[in-house]
Enzyme design. Structure first.
Site, short mmCIF file in Angstrom:
data_model
loop_
_atom_site.label_atom_id
_atom_site.label_comp_id
_atom_site.label_asym_id
_atom_site.label_seq_id
_atom_site.Cartn_x
_atom_site.Cartn_y
_atom_site.Cartn_z
CG LEU A 1 -7.13 -27.59 2.32
CD1 LEU A 1 -6.17 -28.78 2.22
CD2 LEU A 1 -7.33 -27.20 3.78
N GLY A 2 -8.44 -25.94 -0.97
CA GLY A 2 -9.68 -26.17 -1.72
C GLY A 2 -10.89 -26.42 -0.85
N GLY B 1 3.28 6.63 7.88
CA GLY B 1 4.66 6.90 7.44
C GLY B 1 5.61 5.81 7.89
CG ASN B 2 6.50 4.41 11.92
OD1 ASN B 2 5.93 5.19 12.66
ND2 ASN B 2 7.81 4.23 11.96
CB SER B 3 3.20 1.87 6.13
OG SER B 3 2.03 2.01 6.90
CG ASP C 1 -0.02 -4.08 2.83
OD1 ASP C 1 0.06 -3.49 1.74
OD2 ASP C 1 -0.01 -3.51 3.93
CG HIS D 1 -0.37 0.27 2.53
ND1 HIS D 1 -0.08 -0.72 3.44
CD2 HIS D 1 -0.01 1.42 3.13
CE1 HIS D 1 0.42 -0.19 4.53
NE2 HIS D 1 0.49 1.11 4.37
#
Length: 515
Positions: A300-301, A243-245, A166, A136
């Site tokens: 796995l389904g 901003g730390n992301s 992400d 992101h």
């Protein structure tokens, strides 16, 4: 010179001499480092020493911890980068004022482009300029610039992104770079010290270091899965802000244990709860993005749901177990013999703490990889192990677990079970539930007491359709009452339920106790 005149002169000289002695003595008291009296000396010593200083011997462990913090900060900081991005966003202007413009385009004017700036963090993971960050942070960016801790700037290119975890990898054109060491998720413990590094809130706050502890592990839920499908988050109270992301979460050995990704906040700022993607997920995704440009995942389904507290108690299964609501034909689960309504209680011998863990564990394995599941049959209660060779998840597969609908408003009731009003299923009811295309018989819960065991322990909700009671099919309210009357007071019994979800019905089991 007369005697009378010489006497005053002599007195003046004597007075000046004595005055000089007095001034010298006073000056030494004013300007000398040495006090003139014991009482003055004690007062000055008290000011200098105070009462709060503690000997180094008594705080050796605290000073050692302080040294560890500074050592980690000095070691990790050169690997942390600030990511500045620019996006070009298009929007329509209002139509012009001229009659010609309004005639040909009465509702919207010409397209206008404007630029939007963004800020995030990242960490160097290889010496040749590869950087891991959040998806992101870089998503839809038209231009990326990376600022190193020493102030240098580089243009960056996107190597690959993985929205489901992400995570993203970007690269700058340089080499011989310091890069972070990788830790392991297996050794993490709740309560251990951790450090977050990044650029919170402003470009001017790059390489900000915050310290906290691991406050929880394995955070998964239907709500959290909206943030990250394939990660069981590390929860930390180290201060994380916008901003730390993308910045690193490291242990006190300077090893990467997670990538800071999200915060839980009612204000939009730090409130003591932050989430980081565990290092094992980071390493798996980053390696695949660098090597292949995309991520392959095991499949796995099955569709699955959690188990209610009542069902867990009745069948003696972990509260975090996952009951299979459907098996996809031809899938890995189908080939391994897994059946609808069996309960998966463990993966590789480790009990599930939350049903959503099934998705994160399987999703971080490779196609073709074998996995051993602990399974309980709901009818017989027998446990067995099932070896499954995982298939490959396609990009368009629905990966989310069956999610229960948001709780509807309920009115209090008076029935002993809490199921205040039961009605026969009709076409109108099915239509109101969005299930008009299905042929369903049973009884629908029209009202339920929120303080009842049916609501709290069995997780039943208004709008649920009961199709089986005590393993007997019920197609009407009279069927329900007939079966229920045959159950001894004090006994527990299974209830099969259909719940409307995204235009289709999802089947699950729960349990009730007859008072």
């Amino acid at each position: 010179m007369s005697v009378k005149r010489s006497i005053p002169i002599a007195l003046f000289v004597i007075a000046s001499f004595l005055g000089g002695i007095f001034f010298t003595t006073a000056g030494s008291n004013l300007f000398s480092d040495e006090p003139i009296t014991p009482s003055t000396q004690a007062a000055v010593s008290a000011l200098q020493e105070g009462t709060t200083a503690i000997s180094k011997e008594k705080v050796a462990s605290a000073l050692a911890l302080e040294d560890a913090f500074t050592a980690v900060a000095e070691s990790v900081n050169p690997t942390v980068v600030q990511i500045r991005l620019e996006k070009v966003i298009s929007r329509q202007q209002m139509p012009g004022n001229s009659p010609l413009e309004q005639f040909f385009n009465p509702f919207q004017g010409p397209q206008e482009d404007f630029r939007s700036d963004g800020l995030g963090s990242g960490v160097l993971i290889r010496d040749d300029g590869y950087i891991v960050t959040n998806n992101h942070v870089v998503e839809d960016a038209d231009q990326l610039k990376v600022r190193l801790s020493d102030g240098r700037f580089f243009d960056a290119t996107v190597v690959g992104t993985d929205p489901l975890s992400d995570l993203a990898v970007i690269k700058i054109d340089t080499d011989h770079m310091p890069h972070v060491s990788f830790g392991t998720a297996d050794n993490l413990r709740v309560g251990q010290w951790v450090m977050a590094v990044g650029s919170p809130l402003s470009e001017d706050l790059g390489n900000t270091v915050t310290v906290g502890i691991v406050s929880a592990l394995g955070r998964t839920s239907n709500q959290i899965s909206q943030l990250n499908v394939f990660a069981s988050f590390i929860q930390t109270d180290a201060a994380i802000n916008p901003g730390n992301s993308g910045g690193p979460l490291v242990d006190l050995q300077g090893r990467l244990i997670g990538i800071n990704s999200a915060i839980f906040s009612r204000s939009g700022g730090y409130q003591g709860i932050g989430f980081a993607i565990p290092v094992d997920v980071v390493e798996n995704v980053a390696t695949q993005l660098i090597d292949h440009g995309k991520v392959r995942r095991g499949m796995l389904g099955v569709n699955f749901d959690g188990v209610s507290e009542a069902l867990a108690n009745m069948l003696d299964v972990p509260r975090g177990a996952a009951q299979i609501t459907s098996v996809q034909e031809g899938s890995a689960a189908d080939k391994a013999g897994l059946k609808e309504n069996e309960i998966i209680v463990s993966v590789e011998g480790i009990d599930l703490m939350d049903a959503n863990q099934l998705r994160t564990i399987i999703g971080n394995k490779q196609p073709g990889e074998g996995v051993t599941l602990g399974v309980i049959n709901q009818d017989s209660g027998k446990k067995r192990t099932v070896d499954v060779v995982l298939g490959e998840r396609k990009d368009d597969e629905d990966v989310a677990a069956n999610q229960r609908p948001s709780e509807r408003d309920n009115e209090p009731g008076v029935e002993s079970l809490g199921l205040t009003v039961l009605r026969d299923v009709t076409p109108d009811i099915l239509q109101s539930l969005g299930l008009e295309g299905e042929s369903i018989e049973g009884v629908v819960i029209a009202q339920i007491d929120e303080n009842s065991q049916a609501f709290r322990d069995a997780d039943l909700r208004r709008g649920d359709i009961i199709t089986e009671v005590d393993r007997k099919t019920v197609t009407s309210r009279s069927d329900f009452m007939k079966v229920y009357s045959g159950i001894e007071a004090g006994d527990s019994f299974l209830v099969r339920v259909l719940r409307a979800q995204n235009g289709r019905s999802v089947s699950f089991l729960t349990a009730l106790h007859k008072p």
